[in-house]
Design an enzyme around this catalytic site. Structure first.
Site: not given
Ligand code: CAP
Ligand code: MG
Length: 445
Positions: A167, A193, A196, A284, A324
């Protein structure tokens, strides 16, 4: 009163409906749907309409529809009604299916026009079960949970894996990305990773990014003996997909990642079944919620999980018990097993279970995770075969990324040792700071 439809005539009911004992699970792909007919509509008729529409029928009788074509008819065979709708089982004969055309063809049938039929208020594809003949046409995951564990070094002492997402999602350059990866790795993550939305943008091209990150992870290996997986997001339209994957692997990537819903199951399968790609594939599911979120209409995540396993994903995001992201709505009555956190647990248990020759898939819980949420997720989602991914929950730690990773590992260790987070935090300052920072108190409710 709604006019009788042609497929409600007895002769056609015999073609598009059956008794349960007439459906041989070795000869049919079974789809389970939640159906809500329009006002005044009949549940059985709605199920038969789907069977007709998705096999050999259309809105009216056609002269060309006669024997021996009936053997390709799908059959509604088990219908249970519940509050304003019901659950219907429909069998699709293997003769109807073009095995070589793979999942795109399958989806055109079990998840095709039916979603647009005006006679239905809502319809949701809840689950699919496949005969051995169908499943064995797919190679599935190359590594599975055991293969990933052997790479990370947890095969002998299985424990949940900890992952992080670099991040901010995008904007860092290759060197900065590598620096963050290094800190997270030294803090104790097993897996790193790309986000996305980060692929091969000019400000952070795959070639340079992988080179710098793997240099840092090799350093961590020298310093700690630990091997960290770095999943490079190779998502792109088909013409660049293999170029991205080859570039990543040629520059040292030990894992690749694909956004399967936007790239397609066939893209995942092509990568997974390619003998030159010898690294695990992290999957993902961004955009899944457009289909999975509404409990009355769309496609359940269990279906997506089964298609990802068939296509060869080694790890898959399946949801959190606390975080979240929106959790699946609770299901009532007949829909109980397809709702709530129970549904995510069901998906995880399927991915970890035996399925003919198919290797398993490591479920990944991600989305707003931080140390205070670790026990709830490990308890509800199953342990040790699970990975917890945290982005903000690691890089947002007041002491920085390395401390953030340590705090997550400490929370996981506390759970595995059966110690409360409060008690464990007394001896582990990184955890203490994280609990205070993200407000541990709300867990006391
Ligand atoms: C989490 C994350 C993931 C989501 C995907 C985001 O970051 O990188 O893409 O968890 O959702 O971009 O939100 P945080 P899911 O840890 O900062 O929240 O796993 O439900 O497909
Ligand atoms: Mg993400």
């Amino acid at each position: 009163m709604v006019a009788r439809k042609w497929f409600e005539e007895e002769k056609w009911v015999k073609v598009f409906a059956a008794d349960p004992e007439e459906i041989d699970p070795d000869k049919y792909i079974i789809a389970i749907y939640y159906i809500e007919p329009r006002e005044g509509g009949d549940l059985k008729s709605a199920a038969i309409e789907i069977a007709s529409e998705e096999s050999i029928g259309t809105w009216t009788k056609v002269k060309t529809l006669k024997e021996p074509i009936f053997k390709y008819a799908a059959k509604a065979y088990l219908i249970k009604s519940s509050d304003g709708g019901g659950v219907a089982y429909i069998g699709y004969p293997l003769d109807l299916i073009d095995l070589e055309a793979g999942l795109s063809h399958l989806l055109s049938i079990v998840a095709g026009n039916l979603f647009g039929l005006s006679s239905l208020r809502n319809v949701r594809l809840l689950d699919l079960s496949f005969p051995k003949e169908y499943v064995t046409a797919f190679k599935g995951p190359k590594f599975g949970i055991n293969g990933v564990r052997r790479l990370v070094g947890t095969a002998d002492n299985p424990r949940p894996h900890l992952g992080t997402i670099i991040k901010p999602k995008v904007g860092l350059g290759p060197k900065e990305t590598a620096e963050v990866a290094y800190e997270a790795a030294l803090g104790g993550v097993d897996f790193i990773k790309d986000d996305e939305t980060l692929t091969n943008q000019r400000f952070n091209p795959i070639e340079e990014r992988v080179t710098h990150v793997m240099e840092k992870l090799d350093l961590v290996r020298e310093e700690t003996g630990r091997k960290i997986l770095y999943a490079v997001n190779v998502t792109s339209d088909y013409d660049h997909l293999f170029k991205n994957a080859e570039t990543a692997i040629q520059h040292g990537a030990n894992t690749i990642m694909l956004d399967v819903i936007v790239a397609g199951y066939s893209a995942l399968r092509a990568l997974a079944e390619d003998p030159s790609i010898k690294v695990p594939i992290h999957v993902h599911r961004c955009m899944h919620a457009a289909m999975t979120r509404n409990k009355r209409h769309g496609i359940h995540m269990m279906v997506i999980a089964k298609l990802v396993r068939l296509s060869g994903g080694d790890q898959l995001h399946t949801g959190t018990a606390a975080g979240k992201m929106e959790k699946p709505e609770e299901g009532l009555g007949l829909l109980e097993e397809w709702g709530g956190v129970r549904a995510i647990r069901g998906i995880n248990d399927f991915l970890r279970s035996e399925w003919y020759h198919m290797k398993t898939v490591l479920p990944v819980a991600s989305g707003g995770l931080h140390p205070a949420l670790v026990p709830a997720n490990l308890r509800a989602l199953g342990c040790p075969d699970i990975q917890l991914n945290a982005g903000g929950g690691i890089h947002g730690h007041p002491w920085g990324t390395r401390a953030g990773a340590k705090a997550m590992r400490q929370a996981m260790d506390a759970y595995l040792k059966g110690v409360t987070l409060e008690d464990y935090a007394r001896e582990h300052p990184e955890l203490k700071v994280a609990l205070e920072h993200w407000g541990y108190k709300f867990l006391k409710k």
